[in-house]
Design an enzyme around this catalytic site. Structure first.
Site, PDB file in Angstrom:
ATOM      1  N   ASP A  15       0.867  -1.169   0.000  1.00 54.82           N
ATOM      2  CA  ASP A  15       0.000   0.000   0.000  1.00 54.82           C
ATOM      3  C   ASP A  15       0.911   1.228   0.000  1.00 54.82           C
ATOM      4  O   ASP A  15       2.123   1.116   0.229  1.00 54.82           O
ATOM      5  CB  ASP A  15      -0.896  -0.034   1.241  1.00 54.82           C
ATOM      6  CG  ASP A  15      -1.734   1.217   1.386  1.00 54.82           C
ATOM      7  OD1 ASP A  15      -2.439   1.569   0.423  1.00 54.82           O
ATOM      8  OD2 ASP A  15      -1.659   1.857   2.453  1.00 54.82           O
ATOM      9  N   ASP A  17      -0.185   5.213   0.961  1.00 58.16           N
ATOM     10  CA  ASP A  17      -0.442   6.170   2.043  1.00 58.16           C
ATOM     11  C   ASP A  17      -0.580   5.450   3.378  1.00 58.16           C
ATOM     12  O   ASP A  17      -1.394   4.535   3.518  1.00 58.16           O
ATOM     13  CB  ASP A  17      -1.730   6.951   1.764  1.00 58.16           C
ATOM     14  CG  ASP A  17      -1.684   7.696   0.445  1.00 58.16           C
ATOM     15  OD1 ASP A  17      -1.244   8.844   0.446  1.00 58.16           O
ATOM     16  OD2 ASP A  17      -2.076   7.109  -0.583  1.00 58.16           O
ATOM     17  N   ASP A 176      -1.623  -0.978   5.862  1.00 59.38           N
ATOM     18  CA  ASP A 176      -1.780  -0.332   7.165  1.00 59.38           C
ATOM     19  C   ASP A 176      -3.225  -0.243   7.633  1.00 59.38           C
ATOM     20  O   ASP A 176      -3.485   0.345   8.681  1.00 59.38           O
ATOM     21  CB  ASP A 176      -1.198   1.091   7.115  1.00 59.38           C
ATOM     22  CG  ASP A 176      -2.053   2.019   6.263  1.00 59.38           C
ATOM     23  OD1 ASP A 176      -2.216   1.741   5.057  1.00 59.38           O
ATOM     24  OD2 ASP A 176      -2.575   3.010   6.798  1.00 59.38           O
TER      25      ASP A 176
END
Length: 222
Positions: A15, A17, A176
């Site tokens: 991922d 961001d 995240d």
């Protein structure tokens, strides 16, 4: 014991961001500039931190809902102005999380292929990665507008696996948020979650990831 098993992985999907890059300050600046241009109240960085991760349209909708506006035309306008602002200032205060550069270098040395799968529009993801000198690490960048569905749909991860012609056990996902965990679960890919990212104000443990770490360099020691 870690599920990483880097010696057996042909591909790591990251991922963007909240996993590789802390982008919340630039996104908040772009949103607030758009709100100001439209004559609307602004929001704060910590609110934006709770709302990012599901794509620009949902971010703008959450901002307007918080401000007690429920109008699709207004959402469309905010999204358009926000993206224009963000395109101009994509990487002013965005920074790599600690350990990211070292881990990417290690994967490159080990000849592990890397892909970036994000819900951010692809053109903005590419620009951000280029600004931070990360783009050359990735053989493939998938944005929220690349395939028909965004994470938490497994479709972007399945597309990525097929692009590299790999099996589930040859691939590792690192993210995240619950979007990443659910997407990986749906694609039957092992997933490691970072403890420091953006997860809508929820504990990452509530999404029952297979493993949680606080620094990518922890994977270098195993």
């Amino acid at each position: 014991m870690t599920i990483a098993k880097l010696e057996k992985r042909e591909l790591i999907i990251f991922d963007l961001d909240g996993t590789l890059v802390d982008t919340v300050f630039d996104m908040a600046a772009a949103i607030n500039a758009a709100l100001h241009q439209m004559g609307l109240p602004t929001v704060n960085v910590e609110q934006i931190r709770l709302w990012v991760g599901q794509g620009s349209e949902k971010l703008c909708r959450k901002v307007l809902t918080e401000l007690n506006y429920n109008d699709e035309a207004l959402t469309d306008e905010l999204c358009k102005v926000y993206l224009a602002n963000y395109h101009l200032k994509t990487c002013v205060d965005s920074t790599l999380f600690e350990g990211v550069h070292e881990f990417l270098e290690d994967c490159k040395t080990k000849k592990i292929s890397m892909a970036c799968v994000t819900n951010k529009p692809r053109v903005l993801a590419m620009k951000l990665l280029e600004k931070l000198n990360l783009l050359d690490y990735f053989s493939l960048v998938i944005g929220g507008d690349t395939v028909a569905e965004k994470k938490p749909s497994p479709l972007p991860l399945i597309y990525t696996m097929r692009y590299f012609n790999l099996k589930h056990d040859q691939v590792l996902m690192i993210g995240d948020s619950r979007n990443d965990i659910e997407a990986a679960r749906g694609a039957e890919i092992d997933c490691i979650a970072m403890s420091y990212g953006y997860n809508h104000g929820e504990s990452i443990y509530d999404s029952h990831p297979q493993e949680v770490i606080d620094d990518l360099r922890r994977l270098l020691k195993r």
